[in-house]
Motif scaffolding. Sequence first.
Motif, PDB file in Angstrom:
ATOM      1  N   ILE A  49       0.837  -1.205   0.000  1.00 60.42           N
ATOM      2  CA  ILE A  49       0.000   0.000   0.000  1.00 60.42           C
ATOM      3  C   ILE A  49       0.871   1.253   0.000  1.00 60.42           C
ATOM      4  N   THR A  52       2.620   1.845  -3.329  1.00 61.47           N
ATOM      5  CA  THR A  52       1.669   2.281  -4.348  1.00 61.47           C
ATOM      6  C   THR A  52       1.301   3.744  -4.141  1.00 61.47           C
ATOM      7  N   GLN A  53       1.057   4.108  -2.887  1.00 66.53           N
ATOM      8  CA  GLN A  53       0.738   5.510  -2.588  1.00 66.53           C
ATOM      9  C   GLN A  53       1.914   6.428  -2.915  1.00 66.53           C
ATOM     10  N   ALA A  57       1.994   9.542  -5.443  1.00 69.76           N
ATOM     11  CA  ALA A  57       2.446  10.869  -5.012  1.00 69.76           C
ATOM     12  C   ALA A  57       3.637  11.349  -5.844  1.00 69.76           C
TER      13      ALA A  57
END
Length: 376
Positions: A49, A52-53, A57
Amino acid sequence: MRLSQRVRAIEGSRTARFIPLMAEMRKKGRSVISLAIGEPEFDTPQPVIAATQAALAGQQTRYSEIPGLTALRTALAARLEDCRAANIVVFNGSKQALYTIFQTICDPGDQVIIPLPCWVSFSAQVRLAGGEPVFVPTRDHQLDLDAIGAAIGEHTRAILINSPNNPTGAVYPREDLERIARLAVDHDLYLVADEAYDFFVYDGRSPVSLYDLPAVRERLVVTRSFSKHYAMTGFRVGYAVAPAEAAAAMTRLHSHLTGNVCTFAQHGALAALSMDDELLRQRRIALERKRDLALAQIDGLFPCIRPGGAFYLFADVRGHLGPQETSGDFAARILEKTGVAMVPGEDFGVDGHVRICFAAPEEDLLEAFKRIREVL
């Protein structure tokens, strides 16, 4: 307007039909327990997670290389003997990888041998490539090697092996894979190995891959996925390992299908590979415990061969079928009376059985079998 014969001849994935049915029942206030969808209950790991974030960004939202991020393919190749990034192609799940393989190796009229029972999309993917699936029954869910050998003919192009198997959970021993490999070499065939569940092997056994046999790597295409291992089903990231020429051909086709897999999802997959395997080991232990719980619950209800891997029971329900009733009728009856969803064996080419996914929460497993037992 007329649709193509190719598309008209293909039925949608029958396992997916349970999703809207269950949603409709829940909308009406029914309590529904799904033992139908092959999806682990675990959360996607936090490192995946976070990566991926971070990729989002960092504006990692552009096209990537068509066969996949070089870093991801390099990391995958490093896990395999004598493998390079050029042998890896990243796809939108192993389902697209398998579709692309058959489009790449099959001409109209070519035959692909598929042991039964089998995952629902195998035959459709072969037919979409203009090929013909040739089904060979198994014996107690294990390969019937003599029958496979007898099924090979002048039009045979490939043998497809799925271990651990969906829907039975069968794990094929090394000696059987070696015999399959010899058949492929002797008859100049491709081998296609679907290994989506390769990490989930139980009872202290180690997974055995056809890739472990160097003599067949020049004719072998292996598909694997991040979906089951890392609970990343929605990410749609899988990959194929293939000889360089086949990988390049699949990449050319891939360029006309989707171009590349979602770039930031690939960064999540790369993070998954760098994780410590301890989390996966703990999840495998949890699934083995659920398998044993499900087997204890099903005892005396349906005959069932103990699965060695994946997360399914393939239960024999013939003793509970009414006159002219199919496994599809039985699954529909159970869903209506109990709210428990299972997949009929006829969807996998073998009637009289149901596939039960034991990757559900333990309390759901107990409640589901309680409801079924009460009705039967």
